[in-house]
Design a protein around this motif. Structure first.
Motif, PDB file in Angstrom:
ATOM      1  N   LYS A 164       1.144  -1.190   0.051  1.00  0.00           N
ATOM      2  CA  LYS A 164      -0.072   0.366  -0.292  1.00  0.00           C
ATOM      3  C   LYS A 164       1.035   0.959  -0.026  1.00  0.00           C
ATOM      4  O   LYS A 164       0.384   2.678  -0.573  1.00  0.00           O
ATOM      5  CB  LYS A 164      -0.831   0.542   1.208  1.00  0.00           C
ATOM      6  CG  LYS A 164      -2.039   1.128   1.128  1.00  0.00           C
ATOM      7  CD  LYS A 164      -2.468   0.667   2.359  1.00  0.00           C
ATOM      8  CE  LYS A 164      -3.548   2.053   2.505  1.00  0.00           C
ATOM      9  NZ  LYS A 164      -4.558   2.157   3.488  1.00  0.00           N
ATOM     10  N   SER A 173      -8.501  -6.910   1.443  1.00  0.00           N
ATOM     11  CA  SER A 173      -9.655  -6.121   1.338  1.00  0.00           C
ATOM     12  C   SER A 173      -9.810  -5.046   2.415  1.00  0.00           C
ATOM     13  O   SER A 173      -9.859  -3.760   2.143  1.00  0.00           O
ATOM     14  CB  SER A 173     -11.237  -6.805   1.869  1.00  0.00           C
ATOM     15  OG  SER A 173     -11.252  -7.438  -0.109  1.00  0.00           O
ATOM     16  N   ASP A 174      -9.571  -6.058   4.125  1.00  0.00           N
ATOM     17  CA  ASP A 174      -9.507  -4.901   4.591  1.00  0.00           C
ATOM     18  C   ASP A 174      -8.177  -3.593   4.072  1.00  0.00           C
ATOM     19  O   ASP A 174      -8.756  -2.721   4.763  1.00  0.00           O
ATOM     20  CB  ASP A 174      -9.179  -5.598   5.987  1.00  0.00           C
ATOM     21  CG  ASP A 174      -9.244  -5.287   7.431  1.00  0.00           C
ATOM     22  OD1 ASP A 174     -10.442  -4.814   7.517  1.00  0.00           O
ATOM     23  OD2 ASP A 174      -8.550  -4.991   8.111  1.00  0.00           O
ATOM     24  N   GLY A 231      -9.188  -1.246   1.924  1.00  0.00           N
ATOM     25  CA  GLY A 231     -10.702  -0.687   2.478  1.00  0.00           C
ATOM     26  C   GLY A 231     -11.141  -0.950   0.237  1.00  0.00           C
ATOM     27  O   GLY A 231     -11.759   0.059   0.728  1.00  0.00           O
ATOM     28  N   THR A 232     -11.120  -1.648   0.082  1.00  0.00           N
ATOM     29  CA  THR A 232     -12.096  -2.164  -1.175  1.00  0.00           C
ATOM     30  C   THR A 232     -12.505  -3.546  -1.257  1.00  0.00           C
ATOM     31  O   THR A 232     -11.205  -4.171  -0.898  1.00  0.00           O
ATOM     32  CB  THR A 232     -10.960  -1.676  -2.081  1.00  0.00           C
ATOM     33  OG1 THR A 232     -11.848  -2.236  -3.595  1.00  0.00           O
ATOM     34  CG2 THR A 232      -9.598  -1.878  -2.517  1.00  0.00           C
ATOM     35  N   GLN A 233     -13.763  -3.790  -1.951  1.00  0.00           N
ATOM     36  CA  GLN A 233     -14.015  -4.717  -1.901  1.00  0.00           C
ATOM     37  C   GLN A 233     -13.645  -5.808  -3.450  1.00  0.00           C
ATOM     38  O   GLN A 233     -13.760  -6.634  -3.952  1.00  0.00           O
ATOM     39  CB  GLN A 233     -15.743  -4.733  -1.792  1.00  0.00           C
ATOM     40  CG  GLN A 233     -16.357  -4.535  -0.421  1.00  0.00           C
ATOM     41  CD  GLN A 233     -15.417  -5.752   0.611  1.00  0.00           C
ATOM     42  OE1 GLN A 233     -15.453  -7.152   0.366  1.00  0.00           O
ATOM     43  NE2 GLN A 233     -14.942  -5.016   1.490  1.00  0.00           N
TER      44      GLN A 233
END
Ligand SMILES: Nc1ncnc2c1ncn2[C@@H]1O[C@H](COP(=O)(O)OP(=O)(O)OP(=O)(O)O)[C@@H](O)[C@H]1O
Ligand SMILES: [Mg+2]
Length: 413
Positions: free
Chosen positions: A309, A342-343, A346-348
């Motif tokens: 990230k 995802s966590d 911050g996205t599915q």
């Protein structure tokens, strides 16, 4: 007579070889797959020639045995912490040579790519790929194919992937010593993109995360071309080492436990799930809750995704990537990676990258850890089909050095 393509992925954990055959009718069939444990690499870089040569020979022999063919040439994947990417641009005046007006021709495109390539690259590094992102014709931005457009000034934005000269030479040397000639090389994560990421995802803007044994490769792609390349010096081996150290067991046992019971997302673990740790030095085996393994694995994987990230930070701020985060490589087989990623991101929009259904591939090999080697053969097959097409239409003479660029061209337009 059918044509043969061979892909070779020399990874830190395993070496994988795949043989594909293209029939006269143009049908592509994967006929041989071979793999062997790799012990001659550290973080994607050859550190022991003998061990690497042996592993390559074993994998290739296994693939040969399966296909019934003897192979002498291959396409290899390049990876490791020495690989890096940068964005560059070049500008040229359109010559319109031999044409009536200032119409952009292939020579102008080649010149502008060369100009973009002329960035200062240290002597000990070499260019592995130059991939055009987009062109600017006079004031017109975002041009994907400038051929035949009229203009005075042609500008190209490109992504350049470089690697250490000696690391590449050592890898090629190992392959040569295993009696194979290297026809082409391709950055491993680009090969993985080929086999697991859809064209739509590449256009919308997506991120490939290849979780290998020794390294984690990150490749951000938008509008069909790479924006960012990064290789992190961490991978599945660290996770195994953590289990080994915390539980006081051998690395081999820790690896087996990771494969059988590893998980990096606690909510997936049922309350009564248990794992048997074999006793060391005559001690009896002990039974522990599976959650204890997850307590070791999850923080390490979270740290790894955190590093990814951070690398992606600058482009996430400036570019809208509305495709997916695609996780592939052996580490993608770890239960909970999608949930954890995802966590953290911050996205599915996260999925596992499994190689597509090409070459009559059976279920066993349609697995994320085969993404790189399958991408290599797929690319080799497409390149071969493309050069046959080119030669037969007599448009241009085959120029092998430009094939890579041409292929990306072909893919983007
Ligand atoms: N089912 C599984 N669950 C968890 N981890 C797995 C599973 N299968 C493989 N792995 C892990 O994946 C890693 C190997 O992945 P892969 O085969 O993609 O690496 P590699 O290509 O050899 O290495 P690299 O690309 O870093 O040079 C190992 O750390 C292995 O433990
Ligand atoms: Mg790999």
């Amino acid at each position: 007579m059918s044509e043969v393509v061979v892909g070779l992925d020399i990874g830190t954990s395993r070496v994988r070889a795949v043989i594909g055959e293209i029939s006269d009718a143009g049908v592509f069939q994967i006929t041989g797959v071979g793999t062997s444990p790799s012990t001659g690499l550290r973080k994607g870089v050859v550190v022991n020639i003998e061990n690497t040569v042996r592993a390559v020979s074993q994998a290739v022999e296994a693939a040969e045995l399966m296909s019934g063919l003897e192979v002498s040439r291959c396409v290899i994947g390049l990876g490791g912490t020495h690989v890096d990417g940068l964005n560059s641009r070049g500008v040229v005046a359109v010559t319109g040579k031999g044409r009536d007006n200032r119409e952009i021709g292939q020579d102008d495109i080649s010149r502008v790519i060369d100009a973009a390539k002329a960035v200062v690259i240290p002597m000990d590094r070499q260019v592995i790929h130059v991939i055009p992102q987009s062109y600017i014709v006079d004031e017109q931005r975002g041009v994907k194919d400038p051929r035949n457009m009229i203009g005075v000034r042609l500008e190209a934005e490109v992504h350049i992937i470089t690697g250490s000269v000696t690391s590449v030479q050592n890898l090629v040397k190992c392959v040569n010593r295993a009696n194979l000639q290297v026809d082409e090389y391709m950055y491993q994560a680009l090969a993985s993109v080929k086999s697991v990421m859809s064209e739509e995802e590449r256009e919308l803007g997506s991120i490939l995360i290849d979780l290998g044994g020794g390294t984690t490769d990150v490749l951000a792609i938008a509008d069909g071309a790479p924006l960012l390349t990064a290789v992190l010096p961490v991978g599945g081996i660290q996770v195994t080492n953590d289990i080994s150290i915390v539980k006081g067991i051998s690395v081999e046992t820790a690896e087996r436990i990771k494969l059988d019971a590893g998980c990096c997302w606690m909510p997936l673990i049922e309350e009564n799930e248990e794992v048997i740790l074999p006793g060391v030095g005559g001690r009896p085996p002990v039974v522990i809750p599976r959650s204890e393994i997850c307590e070791i694995v999850q923080p390490r994987m979270a740290e790894l995704f955190g590093m990814v990230k951070e690398k992606l930070g600058p482009i996430m701020k400036t570019r809208q990537l509305s495709g997916n985060i695609v996780i592939t490589g052996g580490g993608a087989l770890l239960p909970g990676v999608v949930e954890l990623a995802s966590d953290i991101f911050g996205t599915q929009a996260v999925r596992i990258g499994v190689p597509g259904n090409f070459g009559g591939l059976t279920g066993e090999y349609r697995s994320p850890d085969y993404a790189t080697v399958l991408g290599l053969v797929l690319d080799a097959q497409e390149r071969m089909a493309y050069s046959v097409e080119e030669t037969s239409t007599q448009e241009r003479k085959a120029r092998p050095g430009l094939d890579r660029i041409k292929l990306w061209f072909k893919e983007f337009f």
